[in-house]
Design a protein around this motif. Structure first.
Motif, PDB file in Angstrom:
ATOM      1  N   GLN A 299      -6.435   0.884  -4.304  1.00  0.00           N
ATOM      2  CA  GLN A 299      -5.449   1.537  -5.155  1.00  0.00           C
ATOM      3  C   GLN A 299      -4.674   2.570  -4.348  1.00  0.00           C
ATOM      4  O   GLN A 299      -5.146   3.092  -3.333  1.00  0.00           O
ATOM      5  CB  GLN A 299      -6.102   2.190  -6.356  1.00  0.00           C
ATOM      6  CG  GLN A 299      -6.900   3.453  -6.043  1.00  0.00           C
ATOM      7  CD  GLN A 299      -7.420   4.141  -7.287  1.00  0.00           C
ATOM      8  OE1 GLN A 299      -7.331   3.641  -8.394  1.00  0.00           O
ATOM      9  NE2 GLN A 299      -7.999   5.315  -7.113  1.00  0.00           N
ATOM     10  N   SER A 300      -3.468   2.848  -4.805  1.00  0.00           N
ATOM     11  CA  SER A 300      -2.662   3.916  -4.234  1.00  0.00           C
ATOM     12  C   SER A 300      -1.823   4.500  -5.362  1.00  0.00           C
ATOM     13  O   SER A 300      -1.891   4.043  -6.508  1.00  0.00           O
ATOM     14  CB  SER A 300      -1.759   3.386  -3.121  1.00  0.00           C
ATOM     15  OG  SER A 300      -0.744   2.548  -3.648  1.00  0.00           O
ATOM     16  N   GLU A 301      -0.996   5.517  -5.033  1.00  0.00           N
ATOM     17  CA  GLU A 301      -0.176   6.129  -6.068  1.00  0.00           C
ATOM     18  C   GLU A 301       0.807   5.151  -6.672  1.00  0.00           C
ATOM     19  O   GLU A 301       1.296   5.344  -7.785  1.00  0.00           O
ATOM     20  CB  GLU A 301       0.567   7.353  -5.515  1.00  0.00           C
ATOM     21  CG  GLU A 301       1.617   7.059  -4.459  1.00  0.00           C
ATOM     22  CD  GLU A 301       1.065   7.000  -3.050  1.00  0.00           C
ATOM     23  OE1 GLU A 301       1.838   7.276  -2.121  1.00  0.00           O
ATOM     24  OE2 GLU A 301      -0.121   6.661  -2.873  1.00  0.00           O
ATOM     25  N   GLY A 302       1.101   4.056  -5.938  1.00  0.00           N
ATOM     26  CA  GLY A 302       2.060   3.073  -6.435  1.00  0.00           C
ATOM     27  C   GLY A 302       1.447   1.933  -7.217  1.00  0.00           C
ATOM     28  O   GLY A 302       2.169   1.127  -7.803  1.00  0.00           O
ATOM     29  N   GLY A 303       0.133   1.818  -7.237  1.00  0.00           N
ATOM     30  CA  GLY A 303      -0.521   0.727  -7.958  1.00  0.00           C
ATOM     31  C   GLY A 303      -1.653   0.124  -7.152  1.00  0.00           C
ATOM     32  O   GLY A 303      -2.377   0.826  -6.447  1.00  0.00           O
ATOM     33  N   ILE A 304      -1.801  -1.201  -7.255  1.00  0.00           N
ATOM     34  CA  ILE A 304      -2.855  -1.923  -6.547  1.00  0.00           C
ATOM     35  C   ILE A 304      -2.256  -2.559  -5.300  1.00  0.00           C
ATOM     36  O   ILE A 304      -1.247  -3.255  -5.361  1.00  0.00           O
ATOM     37  CB  ILE A 304      -3.480  -3.010  -7.444  1.00  0.00           C
ATOM     38  CG1 ILE A 304      -4.091  -2.364  -8.683  1.00  0.00           C
ATOM     39  CG2 ILE A 304      -4.533  -3.800  -6.682  1.00  0.00           C
ATOM     40  CD1 ILE A 304      -5.176  -1.343  -8.395  1.00  0.00           C
ATOM     41  N   ASP A 305      -2.882  -2.310  -4.159  1.00  0.00           N
ATOM     42  CA  ASP A 305      -2.392  -2.831  -2.890  1.00  0.00           C
ATOM     43  C   ASP A 305      -3.285  -3.961  -2.405  1.00  0.00           C
ATOM     44  O   ASP A 305      -4.511  -3.791  -2.267  1.00  0.00           O
ATOM     45  CB  ASP A 305      -2.388  -1.728  -1.828  1.00  0.00           C
ATOM     46  CG  ASP A 305      -1.425  -0.602  -2.165  1.00  0.00           C
ATOM     47  OD1 ASP A 305      -0.412  -0.888  -2.826  1.00  0.00           O
ATOM     48  OD2 ASP A 305      -1.693   0.547  -1.768  1.00  0.00           O
ATOM     49  N   LEU A 306      -2.680  -5.115  -2.150  1.00  0.00           N
ATOM     50  CA  LEU A 306      -3.346  -6.234  -1.482  1.00  0.00           C
ATOM     51  C   LEU A 306      -2.865  -6.196  -0.041  1.00  0.00           C
ATOM     52  O   LEU A 306      -1.694  -6.457   0.234  1.00  0.00           O
ATOM     53  CB  LEU A 306      -2.984  -7.556  -2.160  1.00  0.00           C
ATOM     54  CG  LEU A 306      -3.579  -8.831  -1.558  1.00  0.00           C
ATOM     55  CD1 LEU A 306      -5.101  -8.787  -1.581  1.00  0.00           C
ATOM     56  CD2 LEU A 306      -3.073 -10.056  -2.310  1.00  0.00           C
ATOM     57  N   MET A 307      -3.758  -5.863   0.874  1.00  0.00           N
ATOM     58  CA  MET A 307      -3.324  -5.501   2.211  1.00  0.00           C
ATOM     59  C   MET A 307      -4.096  -6.269   3.276  1.00  0.00           C
ATOM     60  O   MET A 307      -5.325  -6.417   3.195  1.00  0.00           O
ATOM     61  CB  MET A 307      -3.531  -3.998   2.409  1.00  0.00           C
ATOM     62  CG  MET A 307      -2.800  -3.406   3.584  1.00  0.00           C
ATOM     63  SD  MET A 307      -2.801  -1.602   3.444  1.00  0.00           S
ATOM     64  CE  MET A 307      -1.888  -1.372   1.919  1.00  0.00           C
ATOM     65  N   ALA A 308      -3.363  -6.766   4.280  1.00  0.00           N
ATOM     66  CA  ALA A 308      -3.993  -7.447   5.420  1.00  0.00           C
ATOM     67  C   ALA A 308      -4.525  -6.396   6.384  1.00  0.00           C
ATOM     68  O   ALA A 308      -3.771  -5.580   6.906  1.00  0.00           O
ATOM     69  CB  ALA A 308      -2.983  -8.358   6.107  1.00  0.00           C
ATOM     70  N   GLN A 309      -5.840  -6.416   6.601  1.00  0.00           N
ATOM     71  CA  GLN A 309      -6.478  -5.460   7.498  1.00  0.00           C
ATOM     72  C   GLN A 309      -6.679  -6.030   8.903  1.00  0.00           C
ATOM     73  O   GLN A 309      -6.982  -5.287   9.837  1.00  0.00           O
ATOM     74  CB  GLN A 309      -7.824  -5.008   6.921  1.00  0.00           C
ATOM     75  CG  GLN A 309      -7.727  -4.311   5.583  1.00  0.00           C
ATOM     76  CD  GLN A 309      -7.017  -2.982   5.683  1.00  0.00           C
ATOM     77  OE1 GLN A 309      -6.811  -2.435   6.756  1.00  0.00           O
ATOM     78  NE2 GLN A 309      -6.621  -2.437   4.525  1.00  0.00           N
ATOM     79  N   GLY A 310      -6.532  -7.313   9.049  1.00  0.00           N
ATOM     80  CA  GLY A 310      -6.744  -7.945  10.348  1.00  0.00           C
ATOM     81  C   GLY A 310      -6.903  -9.435  10.162  1.00  0.00           C
ATOM     82  O   GLY A 310      -6.560  -9.995   9.106  1.00  0.00           O
TER      83      GLY A 310
END
Length: 673
Positions: free
Chosen positions: A636-647
């Motif tokens: 989560q972040s202030e903008g919502g839910i983040d789907l993020m590539a970590q590697g």
């Protein structure tokens, strides 16, 4: 009469993306100064991180001119702090003083007077910082009223400032009222003004970004006129006067003596907990809140401490302890550039996570490692450093580091003898800057509802926002049972496929992936480890030998015992790239997407990275099945839910019938094919 003490704190992570800094200036920093400059009677205090203030002075003349004008007419008071916004309690005494003096010098240069008070980053209080504040000539700082409530002060007793001491050194401390932090600017301005008028001394000092940058706030604060209406009506109230914090100290005596606990604000303490304890604390708070005011319940229940993030996230702890070791050499190196790199590595954002992205943001970790690698390069030139064996991360087990002018590597004996740092020294980039997928306290609470959910009046703070869990994010909710490094050892059934392996939805038959390895030998260019463990109840010895060469790493893996029938050995690498979407995998022309790729191979794997302008070649001495999959996190972040590539996960699966000896060579070549 009521006195209103108001301040804004403005910060961006050091070297944040230019577009992100520009957006903050355009949507928050300039408009808030623009509106408040039209209300000269409204006096308030301001804090900007040093690097951000310096950038504005150099690159944003229209905003800087407003700052100078408002300073010259004594409308605003500048607060100091750590120049690069460190958690002061997390760095050395010498560095605390150095960072505070650096920002005080800048403020004096730009506005003609040294700050009397400081903004305490994330309001993390610890008695150990008090003497350093006094040594820097700092008279006062601010924390949350929660700090005071924890030790028994009532809300009415938090309307002013207190004296505290440590070893005879004293500092004045103001409690920031949580109720006002949550009202400004989110509730109707009349409600906020009435709340201020109900107090003798109302204190609010909070993030400037919530005046325009947080979701929905720009429209509310400026387009709908909240800020202008708030200040206009406030200044027209005969019973309310606005004052700067320094002026208040000059005209009011302290309320008494206070000794505060080692805490931050309540939410921060809860975020620092592991998932199980955070959920327990949430349940306990709901029970207590049935018997008392929720704020009282929070102060009775208490919470975690900021430094527990370094326990919760080993990746944050690794960065922190690398920074601390480099910091110890500042006095001996006597190189101002070296000092600056270390100070930048102390920026707080990367070390924690709550409602903001923090440690989950790859660019913050990339920046932190760039500062560390640049400092490491200077240290190596001054001292001839080529590696060491030392438990620098304080996990109870020694780490081994190898270093030459092209590569720097750190191996964890506690975590499978794996690589946990892999630096390209000339590029200032850590290819091992991955993140383990962990279950966070909010994962169980994520709910699918409309983002524009109606609110009674005003707008919601980011602390109360309800986020949407998309199908893609839901499908990516997988959690690891081991740390994501490189040369991680797995033993699993031969029918295990890429999907099961990536999801950690398979049976692990060995105890090597997160088992402790012994150091057999270590020197500047070589490290050898072994573990005598078990695979499905059978004793197995696994030997790892790493040898460092210029732009190359050679690895030999020896498994002495034959496998149980139906099992295979999988060697897993996890690599991080600055722009994963630009990476090109040339093995059989397989492209990378979220579905991953699986195929048999006996050829060299090439990875082309346009960002580093390099090609990585990975070769093995025998045939294998290759699995490739992006490592995705859900946070989560202030903008919502983040789907993020970590590697990217690169796993090599080997079926074998007898003792197994594997040889792997990794080479880095200039240019991306």
């Amino acid at each position: 009469m009521s006195t209103f003490l108001f301040g804004i704190h403005c910060h961006q992570p050091v070297d944040n993306f230019d577009h992100a800094v520009l957006e903050a200036i355009e949507r928050s920093y300039f408009p808030v100064f623009d509106v408040l400059s039209r209300h000269e009677k409204f006096r308030f205090s301001v804090h900007f991180s040093g690097w951000l203030l310096e950038k504005i002075a150099a690159d944003v003349p229209h905003l800087f001119a407003l700052m100078q004008t408002m300073s010259a007419r004594n409308q605003i008071e500048w607060l100091g702090g750590g120049y690069y916004e460190p958690i002061l309690a997390s760095i050395s005494s010498a560095d605390r003083r150095g960072q505070i003096e650096k920002l005080s010098d800048l403020i004096e240069k730009l506005f003609g007077r040294r700050p009397r008070g400081i903004w305490l980053t994330e309001r993390v209080w610890s008695d150990e910082i008090l003497s350093d504040l006094a040594a820097c000539g700092i008279e006062y700082t601010l924390v949350d009223d929660y700090h005071f409530h924890r030790v028994g002060f009532t809300p009415r007793e938090c309307e002013g400032y207190y004296l505290s001491e440590c070893g005879g050194d004293t500092v004045k401390i103001f409690p920031i009222h949580k109720d006002l932090r949550y009202r400004l600017p989110f509730s109707p301005h009349e409600d906020a003004i009435n709340a201020i008028e109900s107090m003798d001394t109302a204190i609010c000092f909070d993030d400037g970004e919530k005046f325009g940058l947080w979701p929905h706030t720009h429209e509310w604060v400026y387009d709908q006129g909240w800020l202008d209406a708030f200040v206009t009506q406030l200044c027209n109230r005969d019973r309310i006067t606005t004052m700067r914090f320094g002026d208040y100290i000059d005209s009011n005596t302290a309320l008494g003596l206070a000794y505060l606990p080692n805490v931050s604000y309540y939410e921060m303490g809860n975020w620092s907990y592991g998932t199980k304890r955070a959920l327990q604390a949430d349940s306990a708070l709901k029970i207590l809140s049935g018997h008392m005011n929720p704020d009282e319940a929070q102060s009775v229940l208490g919470g975690g401490i900021w430094k527990n993030f370094l326990v919760k996230y080993p990746e944050a702890n690794h960065i922190h302890k690398r920074m601390l070791r480099l910091s110890k050499h500042i006095g001996a190196i006597r190189d101002e550039t070296y000092r600056e790199w270390v100070y930048k590595a102390q920026t707080n954002d990367v070390f924690w996570h709550g409602v903001f992205g923090g440690i989950y943001l790859p660019n913050l970790r990339d920046n932190a490692y760039r500062y560390i690698i640049e400092a490491q390069s200077i240290l190596s030139r001054h001292t001839g450093f080529r590696g060491e064996v030392e438990d620098f991360d304080l996990d109870g087990y020694a780490e081994v580091s190898l270093c030459d002018p092209t590569l720097h590597m750190v191996f964890s004996t506690r975590n499978g003898g794996m690589i946990v740092e892999l630096d390209r020294m000339e590029r200032g980039f850590n290819l091992q800057n991955t993140l383990t997928r962990r279950r966070e306290f909010y994962h169980s609470a994520l709910c699918a509802m409309h983002e524009n959910q109606e609110h009674a009046e005003g707008i919601q703070t980011i602390h109360h926002a309800h986020h949407v869990l998309t199908p893609e994010a839901s499908d990516a909710l997988h959690f690891d049972f081991y740390r994501r490094g490189s040369f991680v050892d797995h033993f699993c059934a031969q029918e295990t496929d890429l999907s099961a392996f990536y999801r950690c939805g398979y049976t692990e038959y060995g105890d090597f992936a997160n088992g402790v390895f012994e150091i057999v030998s270590a020197r500047s260019d070589q490290a050898r480890f072994e573990r005598r463990g078990h695979v499905d109840g059978t004793a197995v010895r696994l030997d790892k030998n790493y040898r460092l060469e210029k732009d190359a790493l050679e690895v030999t893996l020896q498994i002495d015992s034959p496998p149980r029938e139906g099992l295979m050995y999988v060697c897993e690498l996890n690599l991080h790239f600055a722009n994963l979407s630009d990476i090109r995998i040339r093995s059989q022309e397989i492209s990378i997407d979220t579905a991953g790729a699986s195929f048999d191979s006996d050829s060299e794997l090439t990875i082309c990275d346009p960002y580093l302008k390099e090609t990585i070649r990975i070769g093995w001495n025998c045939k294998h099945t290759l699995w490739i999959h992006p490592v995705m996190s859900v946070s989560q972040s202030e903008g919502g839910i983040d789907l993020m590539a970590q590697g990217i996960m690169i796993a090599f699966a080997f079926v074998y019938e007898d003792a197994l000896k594997l040889e792997c060579a990794i080479r880095w070549e200039r240019g991306a094919e």
